[in-house]
Structures are given as C-alpha cells and as structure tokens.
Design a protein around this motif. Structure first.
Motif, PDB file in Angstrom:
ATOM      1  N   UNK A  89       0.844  -1.205   0.000  1.00 45.59           N
ATOM      2  CA  UNK A  89       0.000   0.000   0.000  1.00 45.59           C
ATOM      3  C   UNK A  89       0.876   1.251   0.000  1.00 45.59           C
ATOM      4  N   UNK A  90       1.891   1.249   0.835  1.00 44.42           N
ATOM      5  CA  UNK A  90       2.789   2.410   0.926  1.00 44.42           C
ATOM      6  C   UNK A  90       3.534   2.611  -0.395  1.00 44.42           C
ATOM      7  N   UNK A  91       4.105   1.542  -0.923  1.00 43.53           N
ATOM      8  CA  UNK A  91       4.870   1.656  -2.179  1.00 43.53           C
ATOM      9  C   UNK A  91       3.967   2.132  -3.320  1.00 43.53           C
ATOM     10  N   UNK A  92       2.722   1.682  -3.347  1.00 45.73           N
ATOM     11  CA  UNK A  92       1.802   2.127  -4.398  1.00 45.73           C
ATOM     12  C   UNK A  92       1.505   3.615  -4.256  1.00 45.73           C
ATOM     13  N   UNK A  93       1.322   4.084  -3.024  1.00 49.29           N
ATOM     14  CA  UNK A  93       1.040   5.499  -2.813  1.00 49.29           C
ATOM     15  C   UNK A  93       2.206   6.391  -3.213  1.00 49.29           C
ATOM     16  N   UNK A  94       3.416   5.851  -3.123  1.00 51.27           N
ATOM     17  CA  UNK A  94       4.592   6.600  -3.552  1.00 51.27           C
ATOM     18  C   UNK A  94       5.145   6.041  -4.862  1.00 51.27           C
ATOM     19  N   UNK A  95       4.272   5.438  -5.671  1.00 49.67           N
ATOM     20  CA  UNK A  95       4.671   4.872  -6.956  1.00 49.67           C
ATOM     21  C   UNK A  95       5.230   5.930  -7.890  1.00 49.67           C
ATOM     22  N   UNK A  96       6.021   5.494  -8.841  1.00 53.86           N
ATOM     23  CA  UNK A  96       6.701   6.442  -9.735  1.00 53.86           C
ATOM     24  C   UNK A  96       5.730   7.273 -10.569  1.00 53.86           C
ATOM     25  N   UNK A  97       4.538   6.758 -10.875  1.00 57.20           N
ATOM     26  CA  UNK A  97       3.556   7.562 -11.613  1.00 57.20           C
ATOM     27  C   UNK A  97       2.831   8.541 -10.707  1.00 57.20           C
ATOM     28  N   UNK A  98       2.654   8.177  -9.444  1.00 57.97           N
ATOM     29  CA  UNK A  98       1.937   9.040  -8.505  1.00 57.97           C
ATOM     30  C   UNK A  98       2.844  10.095  -7.873  1.00 57.97           C
ATOM     31  N   UNK A  99       4.051   9.690  -7.492  1.00 55.28           N
ATOM     32  CA  UNK A  99       4.929  10.557  -6.717  1.00 55.28           C
ATOM     33  C   UNK A  99       5.971  11.208  -7.618  1.00 55.28           C
ATOM     34  N   UNK A 100       5.471  11.942  -8.608  1.00 53.95           N
ATOM     35  CA  UNK A 100       6.330  12.717  -9.501  1.00 53.95           C
ATOM     36  C   UNK A 100       5.845  14.159  -9.434  1.00 53.95           C
ATOM     37  N   UNK A 101       6.689  15.131  -9.754  1.00 50.35           N
ATOM     38  CA  UNK A 101       6.329  16.531  -9.526  1.00 50.35           C
ATOM     39  C   UNK A 101       4.970  16.961 -10.096  1.00 50.35           C
ATOM     40  N   UNK A 102       4.675  16.616 -11.340  1.00 52.06           N
ATOM     41  CA  UNK A 102       3.410  17.076 -11.939  1.00 52.06           C
ATOM     42  C   UNK A 102       2.210  16.471 -11.232  1.00 52.06           C
ATOM     43  N   UNK A 103       2.273  15.195 -10.892  1.00 51.55           N
ATOM     44  CA  UNK A 103       1.143  14.546 -10.226  1.00 51.55           C
ATOM     45  C   UNK A 103       0.997  15.054  -8.799  1.00 51.55           C
ATOM     46  N   UNK A 104       2.107  15.297  -8.126  1.00 54.31           N
ATOM     47  CA  UNK A 104       2.050  15.865  -6.781  1.00 54.31           C
ATOM     48  C   UNK A 104       1.383  17.238  -6.820  1.00 54.31           C
ATOM     49  N   UNK A 105       1.754  18.064  -7.774  1.00 50.61           N
ATOM     50  CA  UNK A 105       1.123  19.384  -7.928  1.00 50.61           C
ATOM     51  C   UNK A 105      -0.378  19.245  -8.168  1.00 50.61           C
ATOM     52  N   UNK A 106      -0.737  18.288  -9.009  1.00 46.47           N
ATOM     53  CA  UNK A 106      -2.158  18.077  -9.307  1.00 46.47           C
ATOM     54  C   UNK A 106      -2.908  17.662  -8.041  1.00 46.47           C
ATOM     55  N   UNK A 107      -2.350  16.717  -7.278  1.00 49.46           N
ATOM     56  CA  UNK A 107      -3.025  16.289  -6.052  1.00 49.46           C
ATOM     57  C   UNK A 107      -3.180  17.446  -5.064  1.00 49.46           C
ATOM     58  N   UNK A 108      -2.159  18.264  -4.915  1.00 45.66           N
ATOM     59  CA  UNK A 108      -2.256  19.408  -4.004  1.00 45.66           C
ATOM     60  C   UNK A 108      -3.369  20.351  -4.450  1.00 45.66           C
ATOM     61  N   UNK A 109      -3.450  20.606  -5.736  1.00 43.54           N
ATOM     62  CA  UNK A 109      -4.504  21.464  -6.275  1.00 43.54           C
ATOM     63  C   UNK A 109      -5.871  20.841  -6.052  1.00 43.54           C
ATOM     64  N   UNK A 110      -5.971  19.521  -6.193  1.00 46.43           N
ATOM     65  CA  UNK A 110      -7.248  18.851  -5.979  1.00 46.43           C
ATOM     66  C   UNK A 110      -7.699  18.996  -4.529  1.00 46.43           C
ATOM     67  N   UNK A 111      -6.757  18.893  -3.610  1.00 50.04           N
ATOM     68  CA  UNK A 111      -7.106  19.056  -2.197  1.00 50.04           C
ATOM     69  C   UNK A 111      -7.677  20.452  -1.942  1.00 50.04           C
ATOM     70  N   UNK A 112      -7.062  21.452  -2.528  1.00 48.52           N
ATOM     71  CA  UNK A 112      -7.553  22.827  -2.373  1.00 48.52           C
ATOM     72  C   UNK A 112      -8.932  22.960  -3.020  1.00 48.52           C
ATOM     73  N   UNK A 113      -9.080  22.429  -4.214  1.00 53.51           N
ATOM     74  CA  UNK A 113     -10.344  22.538  -4.944  1.00 53.51           C
ATOM     75  C   UNK A 113     -11.466  21.783  -4.242  1.00 53.51           C
ATOM     76  N   UNK A 114     -11.141  20.721  -3.528  1.00 51.26           N
ATOM     77  CA  UNK A 114     -12.153  19.923  -2.839  1.00 51.26           C
ATOM     78  C   UNK A 114     -12.889  20.721  -1.768  1.00 51.26           C
ATOM     79  N   UNK A 115     -12.291  21.817  -1.317  1.00 53.18           N
ATOM     80  CA  UNK A 115     -12.953  22.647  -0.319  1.00 53.18           C
ATOM     81  C   UNK A 115     -14.185  23.347  -0.885  1.00 53.18           C
ATOM     82  N   UNK A 116     -14.214  23.542  -2.202  1.00 56.66           N
ATOM     83  CA  UNK A 116     -15.328  24.285  -2.800  1.00 56.66           C
ATOM     84  C   UNK A 116     -16.066  23.529  -3.906  1.00 56.66           C
TER      85      UNK A 116
END
Length: 195
Positions: A89-116
């Motif tokens: 589970x941990x390795x999948x969450x930090x997988x090379x497709x998930x834990x790359x700069x562009x995807x990390x930026x997208x997830x952070x933006x999604x967290x912010x957007x989820x507020x509204x």
C-alpha cells in the motif's frame, strides 16, 4: 468526421494535459484553452468531451485514483503477509507515476479545490476511506483494533504530509526516502504496541 476510437485517446490526452498544465501554472487557475492546447486539441473538443474545466478536473482526479487503486490491488495480490500488504500500500502510494512533480502538484490542487467543489470532495473522500480501510485491515492482523485504527490514521496523514512537503520543495521527490520514513513510522508504532 472523427475517427472511430479517437475519443478515449483524446480524453486521456486531455487528462494528462490537465496534470501538466496545473503543474506548470502551479495552481488551478489554468484555463480549458491551455489544457486543450497542451493536449493538441481544440478548446471546443475539450468542452465536448468534458463539458467544463471542473468536470475535466474531477475526471483527472478519478483517473489518478484509478491508477493508484490498480497499483494497490496489484501489490496486495502478491503480498503474502499483513506486513507485506502494508508495504504494498505504501509503495503504491509513492509509486513512480503518482509521486512525480506534476502529479504531486495536481493532487495538491485537488485538495484545495475539494474545499469548494463537491465532485472533487467526493473523489478525495473515496481515496481517504480506501487508504485507511486497506491499512486498518492489514494492521488489525498485527495489533489490536484500536491501535490498528490509530496507526492507519497516522500513516494516512504521513502520506498526505509527504505529498504536501514535496509539493512545496523545488527538488524532485525522493520516493524511496518517503517509503522508508513511512515504513519506519509503522515499525515504531507496532513495536511500541508490543512492548
């Protein structure tokens, strides 16, 4: 007349472009036109496939969550012990497709957007419930129910925190260091429960 079978290819191109455009802009303030241009399609076609930027963003979140879920399922399928399940589970969450700069930026933006945005909130809620449930299930085979719940919550918070930390750094994320740190936390918590 459009070519048969082009819709899934273009939809995927728009989803990939949304991730890259959000990363390049550093926020959700990217336009549908910028995303379409990045994908090599017209803005009208992007609207045709997704309706609005918000719908494209939710589709992008679902896509990332589906990819993550696929990686977790594959890891769980090969795990032989509860501890290996946790590592998977941990390795999948930090997988090379998930834990790359562009995807990390997208997830952070999604967290912010989820507020509204309700659709974004629902997708993130699914992710959070699934993560905690998978962790609790494996941990409950290694410790008591209350400890499993507490360690799962701490692990989920640590994963989210490491994403946040790496979103704010200028350097490339170190997935192996993130995995080790999370594994160390779990090992320490399990050891504390048995002493």
């Amino acid at each position: 007349m459009p070519k048969v079978g082009m819709e899934p290819i273009r939809r995927q191109a728009l989803i990939s472009a949304a991730i890259e455009a959000i990363h390049a802009r550093g926020s959700f303030e990217v336009t549908m036109s910028e995303i379409a241009r990045q994908a090599g399609v017209s803005t009208a076609l992007a609207h045709h496939y997704f309706g609005s930027k918000d719908q494209l963003i939710v589709a992008t979140m679902r896509h990332l969550l589906d990819e993550l879920n696929g990686e977790i399922v594959a890891a769980l399928r090969t795990a032989r012990t509860p501890r290996e399940r946790i590592t998977g589970i941990i390795r999948a969450n930090f997988g090379s497709d998930q834990f790359r700069p562009a995807t990390i930026s997208a997830w952070l933006t999604f967290y912010v957007k989820a507020q509204s945005m309700g659709g974004a909130r629902r997708v993130l809620s699914i992710y959070a419930r699934r993560l905690r449930s998978n962790l609790r299930h494996a941990l409950s085979q290694l410790t008591d129910k209350e400890s499993a719940k507490r360690i799962a919550e701490g692990t989920a918070a640590m994963i989210d925190g490491l994403y946040l930390r790496h979103a704010l750094l200028d350097s490339d994320p170190d997935r192996e260091a993130a995995i080790r740190l999370t594994e160390d936390y779990i090992d320490a918590q399990l050891a504390a429960g048995t002493s």
